[in-house]
Motif scaffolding. Sequence first.
Motif, PDB file in Angstrom:
ATOM      1  N   VAL A 127       0.843  -1.204   0.000  1.00 11.55           N
ATOM      2  CA  VAL A 127       0.000   0.000   0.000  1.00 11.55           C
ATOM      3  C   VAL A 127       0.876   1.252   0.000  1.00 11.55           C
ATOM      4  CG1 VAL A 127      -1.650   1.333   1.362  1.00 11.55           C
ATOM      5  CG2 VAL A 127      -1.980  -1.122   1.071  1.00 11.55           C
ATOM      6  N   SER A 130       2.294   1.716  -3.454  1.00 11.56           N
ATOM      7  CA  SER A 130       1.288   2.214  -4.398  1.00 11.56           C
ATOM      8  C   SER A 130       0.981   3.684  -4.141  1.00 11.56           C
ATOM      9  CB  SER A 130       0.009   1.375  -4.289  1.00 11.56           C
ATOM     10  OG  SER A 130       0.258   0.020  -4.598  1.00 11.56           O
ATOM     11  N   ARG A 131       0.920   4.072  -2.884  1.00 14.11           N
ATOM     12  CA  ARG A 131       0.641   5.471  -2.572  1.00 14.11           C
ATOM     13  C   ARG A 131       1.792   6.374  -3.040  1.00 14.11           C
ATOM     14  NH1 ARG A 131      -0.335   4.803   2.467  1.00 14.11           N
ATOM     15  NH2 ARG A 131      -2.585   4.537   2.238  1.00 14.11           N
ATOM     16  N   THR A 180      -3.036   4.920 -11.303  1.00 11.16           N
ATOM     17  CA  THR A 180      -2.295   4.789 -10.048  1.00 11.16           C
ATOM     18  C   THR A 180      -3.232   4.729  -8.860  1.00 11.16           C
ATOM     19  OG1 THR A 180      -0.469   6.027 -11.057  1.00 11.16           O
ATOM     20  CG2 THR A 180      -0.438   5.781  -8.670  1.00 11.16           C
ATOM     21  N   ARG A 181      -4.317   5.515  -8.918  1.00  9.91           N
ATOM     22  CA  ARG A 181      -5.284   5.477  -7.828  1.00  9.91           C
ATOM     23  C   ARG A 181      -6.004   4.130  -7.775  1.00  9.91           C
ATOM     24  NH1 ARG A 181      -8.609  10.385  -9.445  1.00  9.91           N
ATOM     25  NH2 ARG A 181      -7.245  10.325 -11.253  1.00  9.91           N
ATOM     26  N   LEU A 184      -3.667   1.807  -6.104  1.00  7.64           N
ATOM     27  CA  LEU A 184      -3.708   2.005  -4.655  1.00  7.64           C
ATOM     28  C   LEU A 184      -4.972   1.385  -4.057  1.00  7.64           C
ATOM     29  CD1 LEU A 184      -2.703   3.269  -2.030  1.00  7.64           C
ATOM     30  CD2 LEU A 184      -3.792   5.414  -2.734  1.00  7.64           C
ATOM     31  N   SER A 187      -4.408  -2.273  -3.799  1.00  7.69           N
ATOM     32  CA  SER A 187      -3.473  -2.605  -2.724  1.00  7.69           C
ATOM     33  C   SER A 187      -4.152  -2.533  -1.362  1.00  7.69           C
ATOM     34  CB  SER A 187      -2.270  -1.657  -2.771  1.00  7.69           C
ATOM     35  OG  SER A 187      -1.556  -1.805  -3.983  1.00  7.69           O
ATOM     36  N   GLU A 188      -4.988  -1.526  -1.163  1.00  6.05           N
ATOM     37  CA  GLU A 188      -5.700  -1.414   0.111  1.00  6.05           C
ATOM     38  C   GLU A 188      -6.677  -2.568   0.299  1.00  6.05           C
ATOM     39  OE1 GLU A 188      -7.392   2.450  -0.250  1.00  6.05           O
ATOM     40  OE2 GLU A 188      -5.644   3.470   0.627  1.00  6.05           O
TER      41      GLU A 188
END
Length: 534
Positions: A127, A130-131, A180-181, A184, A187-188
Amino acid sequence: MRRNDLASAVLSDSIPNHPVAHLSGWIHLLDFMNMQIRSGSRWLLASTTALLCACAVGPDYREPPRDPAVPETWHARLPHGGERAAMTQWWRQFDDPLLAELVETAETRHPTIDAALGAVREARAAVTTSRAGLLPGVRANGTMTRSSGAGDTGGSDGAPFTLFNGSLDASWELDLFGGTRRNLEASEARLQAAQADWHEARVTLAAEVADAYVQRRYCERLVALYRDTLASRRETERLTALKLKSGFVAPADEAQARAGRYDSENQLIAQEGVCQQNLNRLAQLTALPAAQLDARLARAPAADGTAAAYGDPIPVPLHPAVPDVPAALLSQRPDVMSAERSLAAASAGIGVAVASRLPSLSLGGSIGINHLAHSGDEVHSWSWSPQISLPIFEGGAGRARVETARARYDQALAQYRSKVLVAVQEVEDALTRVDASVRRADAARQAETNYSVLLASQENRYRLGATSLLDLEETRRLALASRETLAAVEAEISQSWIALYKAAGGGWRDDANTSPTDSRGPSDAAPTPAGAGA
């Protein structure tokens, strides 16, 4: 110490044999970089705000609707009228301090918990990675070059000089289409799935420890029963030998009595071997030495201070609890929650694949300074380079990536639905086992009591010569079978409750203070996954 003095002291230690004054270029470089960073901070903030308002391609995740195959009510009968109680630390409801201690020991020592916790830490790091993709990257570079140059055409060398080079490079890929969001977001969701898997590992381990403990107590009950039977048959063999000497029985009766005694010895030895295997399983689950565990399992009085008739009592829950309706499983079962979070991650993966087919825009920039030590000359430089990339021809690879992501989503959805159906089946099966075993218990107790009375009567009659050895052994066989059946029913009651607790999720959502954090892992609490519940 002032900043210039501090920097000079640090750099003079790193570059001996050069005066500090020659290194003043580094100080100018720091001043220049700080000025550039301050001047661009407002532009960076405005750009970030604009990007946060940008759209994100791909589907927005929505939790799946309730499966039509999930019933509105349980088909099997709920025990105790379906009373609802907290399931947190359900093993304490067995009112067995040693069982509770072993479960808690297993949770702190068993490698499966460590592995699940490691998976949570890995997902949490993913995470963070990714952030970081949403933020610009900045790198600083610095070099020092010491060289000499040619002097006049006669070939004599000029005086050596020192050149300092420093630069600050920045790059940023703008998240124009939300790829990209979405990454993320995926990933979360995977982090939340890993946290649910950690809870599932705890629930499964607790159920396995409790089941192994019940198996051990059941085995001890049988060992005590077979020892009692062996003692009884030894007494029968002694009485038969006396009757043979007195001429009241034939030699065949003595052979039959001796065979019965050997048969009991064989049963006892075999059962003791099974108990050792139960001990080994419990030692593996708790990560305790078998000798230490065996000492702690030594026979102790029951909770009410009395000893059981045959071995230690088999623990039974005092206030059992079950979920009210099948739909509650969607928020109680950690494996169902993990599957739902994996489905959310797969949905976000579609957006990542779609964004990979669209143009990308990245910004790059650099500021630098070149300082010549012996002359004090400096050259400042800067550059700014936006770059756009547009995939024109990939031979169908982009479309294949999107199709792959959609196929993964379909697979995750099917796995989620399968988890829900399996969860309902497991609870229905466990409810059926609990109901059947509880209703069998009274009949088994009555049968054992009456066969025990009959056996005592037959043993007295045999001592008086009023019945044959064949009738006595037949009665003993029936009494032994009734005692074995009673022990098996009591063990089945406990095991069916354990299976029900595990099938209902083990109460992991009831404990708000329990999260994948301990001395071996990070300290932040596990968030409650979005979309939990029916």
